[in-house]
Design a protein around this motif. Sequence first.
Motif, PDB file in Angstrom:
ATOM      1  N   MET A   1      80.560  32.963  19.257  1.00 49.38           N
ATOM      2  CA  MET A   1      79.375  33.608  19.819  1.00 49.38           C
ATOM      3  C   MET A   1      78.911  32.836  21.053  1.00 49.38           C
ATOM      4  O   MET A   1      78.805  31.613  21.040  1.00 49.38           O
ATOM      5  CB  MET A   1      78.241  33.632  18.781  1.00 49.38           C
ATOM      6  CG  MET A   1      76.999  34.332  19.271  1.00 49.38           C
ATOM      7  SD  MET A   1      75.706  34.389  17.986  1.00 49.38           S
ATOM      8  CE  MET A   1      75.249  32.653  17.913  1.00 49.38           C
ATOM      9  N   ARG A   2      78.655  33.548  22.132  1.00 52.14           N
ATOM     10  CA  ARG A   2      78.227  32.916  23.380  1.00 52.14           C
ATOM     11  C   ARG A   2      76.760  32.537  23.295  1.00 52.14           C
ATOM     12  O   ARG A   2      75.919  33.325  22.880  1.00 52.14           O
ATOM     13  CB  ARG A   2      78.451  33.879  24.552  1.00 52.14           C
ATOM     14  CG  ARG A   2      78.161  33.262  25.914  1.00 52.14           C
ATOM     15  CD  ARG A   2      78.576  34.219  27.018  1.00 52.14           C
ATOM     16  NE  ARG A   2      77.766  35.417  27.003  1.00 52.14           N
ATOM     17  CZ  ARG A   2      76.593  35.530  27.646  1.00 52.14           C
ATOM     18  NH1 ARG A   2      76.107  34.503  28.324  1.00 52.14           N
ATOM     19  NH2 ARG A   2      75.920  36.658  27.605  1.00 52.14           N
ATOM     20  N   ILE A   3      76.448  31.281  23.671  1.00 50.12           N
ATOM     21  CA  ILE A   3      75.067  30.813  23.664  1.00 50.12           C
ATOM     22  C   ILE A   3      74.338  31.382  24.868  1.00 50.12           C
ATOM     23  O   ILE A   3      74.844  31.341  26.002  1.00 50.12           O
ATOM     24  CB  ILE A   3      75.012  29.274  23.679  1.00 50.12           C
ATOM     25  CG1 ILE A   3      75.636  28.710  22.408  1.00 50.12           C
ATOM     26  CG2 ILE A   3      73.571  28.795  23.815  1.00 50.12           C
ATOM     27  CD1 ILE A   3      75.730  27.206  22.374  1.00 50.12           C
ATOM     28  N   ARG A   4      73.159  31.910  24.634  1.00 49.37           N
ATOM     29  CA  ARG A   4      72.345  32.452  25.724  1.00 49.37           C
ATOM     30  C   ARG A   4      71.331  31.401  26.138  1.00 49.37           C
ATOM     31  O   ARG A   4      70.568  30.893  25.318  1.00 49.37           O
ATOM     32  CB  ARG A   4      71.632  33.723  25.269  1.00 49.37           C
ATOM     33  CG  ARG A   4      70.851  34.420  26.382  1.00 49.37           C
ATOM     34  CD  ARG A   4      70.181  35.660  25.853  1.00 49.37           C
ATOM     35  NE  ARG A   4      69.446  36.346  26.903  1.00 49.37           N
ATOM     36  CZ  ARG A   4      68.662  37.401  26.707  1.00 49.37           C
ATOM     37  NH1 ARG A   4      68.530  37.901  25.474  1.00 49.37           N
ATOM     38  NH2 ARG A   4      68.033  37.962  27.713  1.00 49.37           N
ATOM     39  N   PHE A   5      71.333  31.066  27.418  1.00 46.84           N
ATOM     40  CA  PHE A   5      70.424  30.050  27.918  1.00 46.84           C
ATOM     41  C   PHE A   5      69.118  30.697  28.407  1.00 46.84           C
ATOM     42  O   PHE A   5      69.014  31.907  28.560  1.00 46.84           O
ATOM     43  CB  PHE A   5      71.082  29.252  29.046  1.00 46.84           C
ATOM     44  CG  PHE A   5      72.262  28.450  28.581  1.00 46.84           C
ATOM     45  CD1 PHE A   5      72.081  27.225  27.944  1.00 46.84           C
ATOM     46  CD2 PHE A   5      73.554  28.921  28.755  1.00 46.84           C
ATOM     47  CE1 PHE A   5      73.166  26.487  27.498  1.00 46.84           C
ATOM     48  CE2 PHE A   5      74.645  28.185  28.311  1.00 46.84           C
ATOM     49  CZ  PHE A   5      74.447  26.970  27.690  1.00 46.84           C
ATOM     50  N   GLY A   6      68.119  29.853  28.638  1.00 50.11           N
ATOM     51  CA  GLY A   6      66.827  30.347  29.113  1.00 50.11           C
ATOM     52  C   GLY A   6      65.919  30.721  27.958  1.00 50.11           C
ATOM     53  O   GLY A   6      66.175  30.425  26.799  1.00 50.11           O
ATOM     54  N   ARG A   7      64.840  31.430  28.309  1.00 50.21           N
ATOM     55  CA  ARG A   7      63.857  31.830  27.314  1.00 50.21           C
ATOM     56  C   ARG A   7      63.145  33.086  27.807  1.00 50.21           C
ATOM     57  O   ARG A   7      63.141  33.380  29.012  1.00 50.21           O
ATOM     58  CB  ARG A   7      62.853  30.699  27.062  1.00 50.21           C
ATOM     59  CG  ARG A   7      61.979  30.358  28.245  1.00 50.21           C
ATOM     60  CD  ARG A   7      61.064  29.164  27.959  1.00 50.21           C
ATOM     61  NE  ARG A   7      61.786  27.906  27.950  1.00 50.21           N
ATOM     62  CZ  ARG A   7      61.764  27.049  26.930  1.00 50.21           C
ATOM     63  NH1 ARG A   7      61.034  27.323  25.848  1.00 50.21           N
ATOM     64  NH2 ARG A   7      62.438  25.912  26.989  1.00 50.21           N
ATOM     65  N   PRO A   8      62.542  33.867  26.917  1.00 45.82           N
ATOM     66  CA  PRO A   8      61.796  35.051  27.350  1.00 45.82           C
ATOM     67  C   PRO A   8      60.660  34.687  28.297  1.00 45.82           C
ATOM     68  O   PRO A   8      60.058  33.619  28.182  1.00 45.82           O
ATOM     69  CB  PRO A   8      61.255  35.621  26.029  1.00 45.82           C
ATOM     70  CG  PRO A   8      62.195  35.116  24.982  1.00 45.82           C
ATOM     71  CD  PRO A   8      62.594  33.743  25.447  1.00 45.82           C
ATOM     72  N   ASP A   9      60.389  35.583  29.212  1.00 43.79           N
ATOM     73  CA  ASP A   9      59.294  35.401  30.172  1.00 43.79           C
ATOM     74  C   ASP A   9      58.018  35.959  29.555  1.00 43.79           C
ATOM     75  O   ASP A   9      57.848  37.174  29.439  1.00 43.79           O
ATOM     76  CB  ASP A   9      59.635  36.131  31.468  1.00 43.79           C
ATOM     77  CG  ASP A   9      58.543  36.000  32.515  1.00 43.79           C
ATOM     78  OD1 ASP A   9      57.542  35.305  32.260  1.00 43.79           O
ATOM     79  OD2 ASP A   9      58.683  36.616  33.593  1.00 43.79           O
ATOM     80  N   ILE A  10      57.126  35.082  29.151  1.00 45.26           N
ATOM     81  CA  ILE A  10      55.917  35.520  28.459  1.00 45.26           C
ATOM     82  C   ILE A  10      55.008  36.350  29.354  1.00 45.26           C
ATOM     83  O   ILE A  10      54.195  37.153  28.872  1.00 45.26           O
ATOM     84  CB  ILE A  10      55.169  34.297  27.871  1.00 45.26           C
ATOM     85  CG1 ILE A  10      54.160  34.734  26.805  1.00 45.26           C
ATOM     86  CG2 ILE A  10      54.504  33.494  28.963  1.00 45.26           C
ATOM     87  CD1 ILE A  10      54.794  35.314  25.581  1.00 45.26           C
ATOM     88  N   SER A  11      55.154  36.212  30.676  1.00 44.63           N
ATOM     89  CA  SER A  11      54.308  36.987  31.589  1.00 44.63           C
ATOM     90  C   SER A  11      54.572  38.486  31.472  1.00 44.63           C
ATOM     91  O   SER A  11      53.727  39.303  31.844  1.00 44.63           O
ATOM     92  CB  SER A  11      54.505  36.521  33.033  1.00 44.63           C
ATOM     93  OG  SER A  11      55.800  36.853  33.498  1.00 44.63           O
ATOM     94  N   ARG A  12      55.739  38.862  30.939  1.00 50.05           N
ATOM     95  CA  ARG A  12      56.037  40.282  30.721  1.00 50.05           C
ATOM     96  C   ARG A  12      55.061  40.912  29.741  1.00 50.05           C
ATOM     97  O   ARG A  12      54.880  42.121  29.726  1.00 50.05           O
ATOM     98  CB  ARG A  12      57.457  40.442  30.181  1.00 50.05           C
ATOM     99  CG  ARG A  12      58.569  40.108  31.134  1.00 50.05           C
ATOM    100  CD  ARG A  12      59.898  40.345  30.470  1.00 50.05           C
ATOM    101  NE  ARG A  12      60.024  41.709  29.939  1.00 50.05           N
ATOM    102  CZ  ARG A  12      60.964  42.089  29.080  1.00 50.05           C
ATOM    103  NH1 ARG A  12      61.833  41.209  28.626  1.00 50.05           N
ATOM    104  NH2 ARG A  12      61.009  43.343  28.651  1.00 50.05           N
ATOM    105  N   TYR A  13      54.445  40.083  28.905  1.00 48.85           N
ATOM    106  CA  TYR A  13      53.579  40.592  27.838  1.00 48.85           C
ATOM    107  C   TYR A  13      52.112  40.244  28.081  1.00 48.85           C
ATOM    108  O   TYR A  13      51.318  40.187  27.147  1.00 48.85           O
ATOM    109  CB  TYR A  13      54.051  40.028  26.498  1.00 48.85           C
ATOM    110  CG  TYR A  13      55.518  40.276  26.267  1.00 48.85           C
ATOM    111  CD1 TYR A  13      55.998  41.576  26.071  1.00 48.85           C
ATOM    112  CD2 TYR A  13      56.441  39.232  26.286  1.00 48.85           C
ATOM    113  CE1 TYR A  13      57.354  41.819  25.896  1.00 48.85           C
ATOM    114  CE2 TYR A  13      57.791  39.471  26.111  1.00 48.85           C
ATOM    115  CZ  TYR A  13      58.245  40.765  25.912  1.00 48.85           C
ATOM    116  OH  TYR A  13      59.579  41.028  25.743  1.00 48.85           O
ATOM    117  N   ALA A  14      51.771  40.048  29.350  1.00 46.03           N
ATOM    118  CA  ALA A  14      50.394  39.687  29.679  1.00 46.03           C
ATOM    119  C   ALA A  14      49.404  40.736  29.177  1.00 46.03           C
ATOM    120  O   ALA A  14      48.269  40.408  28.809  1.00 46.03           O
ATOM    121  CB  ALA A  14      50.246  39.501  31.194  1.00 46.03           C
ATOM    122  N   GLY A  15      49.828  41.985  29.136  1.00 47.04           N
ATOM    123  CA  GLY A  15      48.936  43.045  28.670  1.00 47.04           C
ATOM    124  C   GLY A  15      48.585  42.936  27.195  1.00 47.04           C
ATOM    125  O   GLY A  15      47.616  43.558  26.737  1.00 47.04           O
TER     126      GLY A  15
END
Length: 301
Positions: A1-15
């Motif tokens: 399984m390929r490791i996914r780097f980074g993290r979700p952008d919480i600013s997408r859920y500012a609403g």
Amino acid sequence: MRIRFGRPDISRYAGRLDLPAATGKLGVTFLGVSGLVFADDEHAVMTDGYFSRPSLPRVLLGRVAPDPARIGAALERLALGDRLRAVAAVHSHFDHVLDAPSVALRTGAVLVGGESTANVGRGGDLPEDRIRVVRSGETVEYGSFTMTFVASAHCPPDRYPGVITAPVRPPARATAYRCGEAWSILVGHESGRTALVQGTAGFVPGALGGHRADTVYLGVGGLGVLPETYIRDYWAHTVAAVGARRVVLTHWDDLFRTLGKPLRALPYFGDDLDVTIRVLTDLARRDGVTVHLPTLWRRSS
């Protein structure tokens, strides 16, 4: 399984950071991870109160201990005075119970939880009369609040399973903080308002049957990398089981980042908040439930 780097952008859920500020005497303050303070003008109860937040390298390679400066700064910001009556740990992993004995010592509160949590308190030099061991189904009263403890389960996988059978004296390895007894905690207030604190994304099928809560503070750490069928079952046995009409997501933030910096989501290699919010949004729309993210330190209604 390929490791996914980074993290979700919480600013997408500012609403979703749209919980109204508390205008009456009762308010709930988010402290990061599964930490919450329920407070009115006279009394308060807290879950977890994890303020030290040691770094990932320290957790993996070193020993962890409460940070007095960080705990003191958090309590000063909360300005609870002598109102805090209880600190309840949802289970006994370090990111939930590490600071709880110190918070209890500083405030005069009672540490509440299972026998594993009690052993963390004993290792932190908390007197026995300031430790309350509860059993599943037990309700305890603290001023204008009640807390009912229902046996639950940790979100899979539990990296530190088992119980704590002897006092844990910090500094200690993170592995010493075994999960112990996990709880669903139902918080009631004399005003009639009710809430369920589900501090980790685990559940026991049917355990919450017969209980009711207006709001669920729903722990979602690690939920986004589990099968969608599990996420839907989790919702059914927590939110739907208690008939809540509002959900506030907790335990989504990076627990290794200090509270002096803006909160950010856990990285993709351990969680996927994007998946969690997508699936929960679908379930919430079906059931007529609203889903929100809390704002750190903000006292909300």
